[in-house]
Design a protein around this motif. Structure first.
Motif, PDB file in Angstrom:
ATOM      1  N   LYS A  30       0.851  -1.197   0.000  1.00  0.00           N
ATOM      2  CA  LYS A  30       0.000   0.000   0.000  1.00  0.00           C
ATOM      3  C   LYS A  30       0.885   1.245   0.000  1.00  0.00           C
ATOM      4  O   LYS A  30       1.938   1.253   0.658  1.00  0.00           O
ATOM      5  N   MET A  31       0.435   2.287  -0.696  1.00  0.00           N
ATOM      6  CA  MET A  31       1.201   3.532  -0.764  1.00  0.00           C
ATOM      7  C   MET A  31       0.325   4.716  -0.380  1.00  0.00           C
ATOM      8  O   MET A  31      -0.716   4.966  -0.997  1.00  0.00           O
ATOM      9  N   LEU A  32       0.747   5.450   0.648  1.00  0.00           N
ATOM     10  CA  LEU A  32       0.082   6.684   1.050  1.00  0.00           C
ATOM     11  C   LEU A  32       0.540   7.809   0.131  1.00  0.00           C
ATOM     12  O   LEU A  32       1.735   8.026  -0.040  1.00  0.00           O
ATOM     13  N   VAL A  33      -0.419   8.523  -0.456  1.00  0.00           N
ATOM     14  CA  VAL A  33      -0.097   9.619  -1.365  1.00  0.00           C
ATOM     15  C   VAL A  33      -0.599  10.929  -0.776  1.00  0.00           C
ATOM     16  O   VAL A  33      -1.786  11.066  -0.469  1.00  0.00           O
ATOM     17  N   ALA A  71      -1.996  14.996  -4.897  1.00  0.00           N
ATOM     18  CA  ALA A  71      -2.960  13.949  -4.541  1.00  0.00           C
ATOM     19  C   ALA A  71      -4.389  14.371  -4.863  1.00  0.00           C
ATOM     20  O   ALA A  71      -5.294  13.530  -4.889  1.00  0.00           O
ATOM     21  N   LYS A  72      -4.607  15.667  -5.094  1.00  0.00           N
ATOM     22  CA  LYS A  72      -5.941  16.167  -5.462  1.00  0.00           C
ATOM     23  C   LYS A  72      -6.135  16.214  -6.971  1.00  0.00           C
ATOM     24  O   LYS A  72      -7.222  16.551  -7.454  1.00  0.00           O
ATOM     25  N   LYS A 120      -1.053  -0.638  -4.237  1.00  0.00           N
ATOM     26  CA  LYS A 120      -2.364   0.015  -4.148  1.00  0.00           C
ATOM     27  C   LYS A 120      -2.185   1.445  -3.655  1.00  0.00           C
ATOM     28  O   LYS A 120      -1.584   1.685  -2.605  1.00  0.00           O
ATOM     29  N   VAL A 121      -2.692   2.414  -4.405  1.00  0.00           N
ATOM     30  CA  VAL A 121      -2.606   3.832  -4.044  1.00  0.00           C
ATOM     31  C   VAL A 121      -3.701   4.166  -3.035  1.00  0.00           C
ATOM     32  O   VAL A 121      -4.875   3.837  -3.243  1.00  0.00           O
ATOM     33  N   VAL A 122      -3.324   4.808  -1.943  1.00  0.00           N
ATOM     34  CA  VAL A 122      -4.285   5.193  -0.899  1.00  0.00           C
ATOM     35  C   VAL A 122      -4.227   6.716  -0.727  1.00  0.00           C
ATOM     36  O   VAL A 122      -3.164   7.273  -0.457  1.00  0.00           O
ATOM     37  N   ILE A 123      -5.376   7.374  -0.884  1.00  0.00           N
ATOM     38  CA  ILE A 123      -5.476   8.818  -0.670  1.00  0.00           C
ATOM     39  C   ILE A 123      -6.098   9.061   0.701  1.00  0.00           C
ATOM     40  O   ILE A 123      -7.234   8.636   0.941  1.00  0.00           O
ATOM     41  N   PRO A 124      -5.414   9.723   1.619  1.00  0.00           N
ATOM     42  CA  PRO A 124      -5.937   9.919   2.977  1.00  0.00           C
ATOM     43  C   PRO A 124      -6.895  11.103   3.046  1.00  0.00           C
ATOM     44  O   PRO A 124      -7.229  11.718   2.031  1.00  0.00           O
ATOM     45  N   GLU A 125      -7.292  11.434   4.260  1.00  0.00           N
ATOM     46  CA  GLU A 125      -8.151  12.601   4.461  1.00  0.00           C
ATOM     47  C   GLU A 125      -7.407  13.873   4.064  1.00  0.00           C
ATOM     48  O   GLU A 125      -6.173  13.922   4.051  1.00  0.00           O
ATOM     49  N   SER A 133      -6.781  16.741   5.366  1.00  0.00           N
ATOM     50  CA  SER A 133      -5.831  17.396   6.271  1.00  0.00           C
ATOM     51  C   SER A 133      -4.446  16.768   6.187  1.00  0.00           C
ATOM     52  O   SER A 133      -3.429  17.468   6.271  1.00  0.00           O
ATOM     53  N   VAL A 134      -4.374  15.454   6.007  1.00  0.00           N
ATOM     54  CA  VAL A 134      -3.083  14.778   5.875  1.00  0.00           C
ATOM     55  C   VAL A 134      -2.475  15.064   4.508  1.00  0.00           C
ATOM     56  O   VAL A 134      -1.266  15.290   4.382  1.00  0.00           O
ATOM     57  N   ILE A 135      -3.313  15.093   3.454  1.00  0.00           N
ATOM     58  CA  ILE A 135      -2.833  15.457   2.120  1.00  0.00           C
ATOM     59  C   ILE A 135      -2.137  16.813   2.163  1.00  0.00           C
ATOM     60  O   ILE A 135      -1.040  16.996   1.648  1.00  0.00           O
ATOM     61  N   ASP A 136      -2.805  17.762   2.783  1.00  0.00           N
ATOM     62  CA  ASP A 136      -2.339  19.154   2.744  1.00  0.00           C
ATOM     63  C   ASP A 136      -1.178  19.434   3.678  1.00  0.00           C
ATOM     64  O   ASP A 136      -0.322  20.283   3.369  1.00  0.00           O
ATOM     65  N   PHE A 137      -1.124  18.767   4.827  1.00  0.00           N
ATOM     66  CA  PHE A 137      -0.213  19.218   5.885  1.00  0.00           C
ATOM     67  C   PHE A 137       0.783  18.162   6.361  1.00  0.00           C
ATOM     68  O   PHE A 137       1.451  18.374   7.371  1.00  0.00           O
TER      69      PHE A 137
END
Length: 358
Positions: free
Chosen positions: A281-284, A289-290, A307-312, A314-318
């Motif tokens: 799994k990969m956190l993006v 990510a947007k 597998k690409v995982v897009i978080p919430e 707030s985590v994407i941005d900060f």
């Protein structure tokens, strides 16, 4: 060791979208670090200041030093407003600053945002300058976020950041490694400049285009992609190596964007998929990510390997601001926060310079 640290992390990235501020709490339980993101915001740069930061690389030594103090003062003022408005209890501010020079072949990295000016304006202890010690130890001084990937986001096999530059971290034979992969938002934003837009919302324009094969071949042929690890990218490389290819392309903006997205996704896949285990799994995170089209193309090129995982959001941005806050905590504890396995330095270090307000 404090039971819980309350830290304000500051990050200004190569995409020049603004100053990210993340107020976080960190604690250690049963030998594992935990965190919460309590409050966050992004202070956008006005067009004049954004242009000033963009052109900082061209300034004289005197003017650059003046901008260093000006930016530190400004960050401190913004931090104080944020702290006072939200009535925050802060142990210290941990600041990345803004990178102007990153020329590792010359053993040079330089981030503006003077620590003492920041500390005085915010009336807070400050920890900053996280890169120069690693460079002095023979390292790349980048990327630094992998320490947070390993200790705060260990549920993921890979962590991919799509900021101005794409970079990823993961473990090989029990050691964390990381490197810059390619320009990302920096590339897409430069292509967009003739339209007056600063970003391609959701990747809609890029999706509407088609691949320009000669342009794609030229991008993929750049020598950086064949360099061995460790390696990192800076604006200077983008200006000298990639801008001429974009400026020389006769393709439409839509086709250039479409081609650039395929280039970014292809390079990410080429860099990562051979290191994937079954079920990886990969956190993006990061602004890219947007970009739905970019994320789709990354998954397309990776196939079933990761597998690409897009978080919430707030985590994407900060996420980067969170990790730089955490790096300050590790510095306070005298723990390693800069990994030689990532940067190629002669040894790992506990990096960061501490300033107290006067």
């Amino acid at each position: 060791m404090k039971e819980t640290y309350h830290v304000l992390g500051l990050m200004s990235g190569t995409s020049l979208d603004g100053l990210d501020m993340a107020y976080c709490s960190f604690w250690k339980e049963n030998g594992q670090w935990g965190f919460s993101l309590n409050k966050a915001t992004c202070i956008e740069y006005n067009p004049e200041f954004q242009e000033k930061l963009k052109r900082a690389i061209e300034l004289s030594a005197l003017d650059l030093l003046l901008l260093n103090n000006e930016f530190g003062q400004w960050m401190g003022e913004q931090a104080k407003i944020f702290i006072d408005r939200n009535q925050l209890e802060v142990d210290f501010i941990s600041s990345h600053g803004h990178t102007v020079f990153h020329q590792i072949d010359k053993r040079l990295t330089y981030q503006i945002g003077a620590g003492q000016a920041l500390a005085n304006a915010a009336d807070q202890k400050v920890i900053c300058d996280f890169r120069t010690l690693d460079v002095a130890l023979g390292g790349q001084g980048a990327p630094l976020v992998p320490i947070g990937d390993g200790l705060l986001f260990s549920d993921y096999d890979f962590c991919l950041n799509l900021g101005g530059i794409s970079n990823a971290s993961f473990r090989i034979d029990g050691m964390r490694t990381a490197f810059d992969i390619s320009p990302a938002n920096m590339l897409l934003s430069y292509i967009l400049k003739s339209t007056g837009k600063t970003f391609d919302d959701g990747g809609v324009m890029a999706r509407s285009g088609k691949i320009d094969q000669p342009f794609l071949n030229a991008l993929n042929a750049l020598a950086f992609y064949k360099k061995p690890l460790p390696k990192s990218l800076g604006y200077e490389w983008f200006r000298d190596e990639m801008m001429p290819l974009i400026d020389g392309s006769e393709a439409s903006v839509e086709d250039q964007l479409h081609t650039a997205v395929h280039h970014i996704a292809f390079q990410i896949s080429e860099s990562l998929k051979s290191n994937a285990q079954a079920g990886a799994k990969m956190l993006v995170t990061g602004g890219g990510a947007k970009n739905l089209f970019l994320v789709e193309m990354i998954q397309h090129y990776l196939g079933s390997s990761i597998k690409v995982v897009i978080p919430e959001t707030s985590v994407i941005d900060f996420k980067e601001a969170i990790v730089f806050a955490f790096m300050g905590v590790l510095r306070s504890e005298g723990e390693i926060n800069c990994l030689s396995s990532v940067t190629g330095a002669s040894k790992s270090s506990s990096s960061g310079v501490i300033y107290h307000p006067w």
